[in-house]
Motif scaffolding. Structure first.
Motif, PDB file in Angstrom:
ATOM      1  N   GLU A  63       3.433  -0.522   3.158  1.00  0.00           N
ATOM      2  CA  GLU A  63       2.293  -0.812   2.492  1.00  0.00           C
ATOM      3  C   GLU A  63       1.169  -0.020   2.976  1.00  0.00           C
ATOM      4  O   GLU A  63       0.422   0.563   1.971  1.00  0.00           O
ATOM      5  CB  GLU A  63       1.979  -2.408   2.823  1.00  0.00           C
ATOM      6  N   GLN A  64       1.021   0.124   4.317  1.00  0.00           N
ATOM      7  CA  GLN A  64      -0.289   1.007   4.740  1.00  0.00           C
ATOM      8  C   GLN A  64       0.171   2.342   4.376  1.00  0.00           C
ATOM      9  O   GLN A  64      -0.873   3.342   3.640  1.00  0.00           O
ATOM     10  CB  GLN A  64      -0.334   0.914   6.147  1.00  0.00           C
ATOM     11  N   ALA A  67      -0.598   3.025   0.453  1.00  0.00           N
ATOM     12  CA  ALA A  67      -2.062   3.135   0.124  1.00  0.00           C
ATOM     13  C   ALA A  67      -2.549   4.550   0.765  1.00  0.00           C
ATOM     14  O   ALA A  67      -3.265   5.143   0.033  1.00  0.00           O
ATOM     15  CB  ALA A  67      -2.591   1.868   1.078  1.00  0.00           C
ATOM     16  N   PRO A 117       6.993   0.648  -4.770  1.00  0.00           N
ATOM     17  CA  PRO A 117       5.341   0.969  -4.673  1.00  0.00           C
ATOM     18  C   PRO A 117       5.164   2.332  -5.182  1.00  0.00           C
ATOM     19  O   PRO A 117       3.937   2.483  -5.638  1.00  0.00           O
ATOM     20  CB  PRO A 117       4.979   0.377  -3.557  1.00  0.00           C
TER      21      PRO A 117
END
Length: 225
Positions: A63-64, A67, A117
């Motif tokens: 996730e990091q 992003a 993602p």
């Protein structure tokens, strides 16, 4: 070099095929965002290279990292899923539960749940490459490397499915066999250097194959699933 400064993301870029691919893409004029567990590639310095940390087995790290990539680049033209392990590739033994778990956590779960993602960051017309293996094809079945073979079979199936799902965005999805390569995974007896594998993979990237086709970088040929 390419006329346009395209942006590529390469996972597992700190050594072996990933490092050679990063060097190849830089030489071809790409802006490269490379990932490594440590967030560093000490052997490579280039103004067009950004290295960021990623533990592909950790959901928070994914996730990091996604992003961070979104902050670094307005568009991604090429995603190369290279990160992978093969702890049982030479073993003829029955499947080991721990090796099976670790192999799938990296090669399948990590690869898929990093790719998903990342799709939102890809340009329409971009390309997604999976560094896979003919060892994951039923036509190349063998008695060794149960966890590795099955993990690559899963990646090959995911690539075929993803190709259909992103067809409306004209995103090409290409699983690739790099050959038997002189890496920690392949060993020193392998016939191909990482640089030769990277060149073969890049030819596959440039070949404009129909999405979902499997590219063999050993002989620049398409293989049927």
């Amino acid at each position: 070099m390419n006329t346009y400064a395209k942006t590529a993301v390469v996972t597992g870029a700190n050594s072996g095929i990933g490092l050679a691919l990063t060097q190849k893409l830089l030489a071809e004029g790409y802006q490269v965002i490379a990932t490594a567990r440590s967030g560093q590639i000490d052997s490579l310095q280039n103004t067009n290279l950004t290295v960021i940390p990623l533990d592909i087995t950790d959901a928070a790290s994914i996730e990091q990292t996604v992003a961070h990539i979104g902050q670094l680049a307005q568009r991604i033209d090429l995603l190369i899923n290279n990160a992978g392990i093969a702890p049982d590739v030479m073993s003829m033994a029955a499947p080991d539960r721990m090796l099976f778990r670790d192999t799938f956590a990296t090669n399948v779960d990590g690869t898929i749940f990093f790719t998903e993602p990342m799709l939102a960051l890809l340009n329409d017309g971009a390309q997604v490459v999976f560094i896979s293996s003919t060892m994951g094809l039923p036509s190349h079945a063998g008695p060794n490397g149960t966890a590795y073979r099955l993990s690559k079979a899963a990646v090959n199936m995911y690539a075929a499915m993803l190709a259909q799902r992103v067809a409306d965005r004209h995103i090409r999805v290409t699983p690739m066999h790099p050959g038997w390569v002189q890496t920690r995974m392949g060993g020193s007896a392998a016939p191909f250097t990482p640089e030769q594998a990277a060149n073969g993979i890049f030819r596959g990237i440039r070949a404009n194959l129909e999405s979902g086709r499997f590219w063999n970088a050993e002989n620049d040929a398409v293989i049927a699933y």
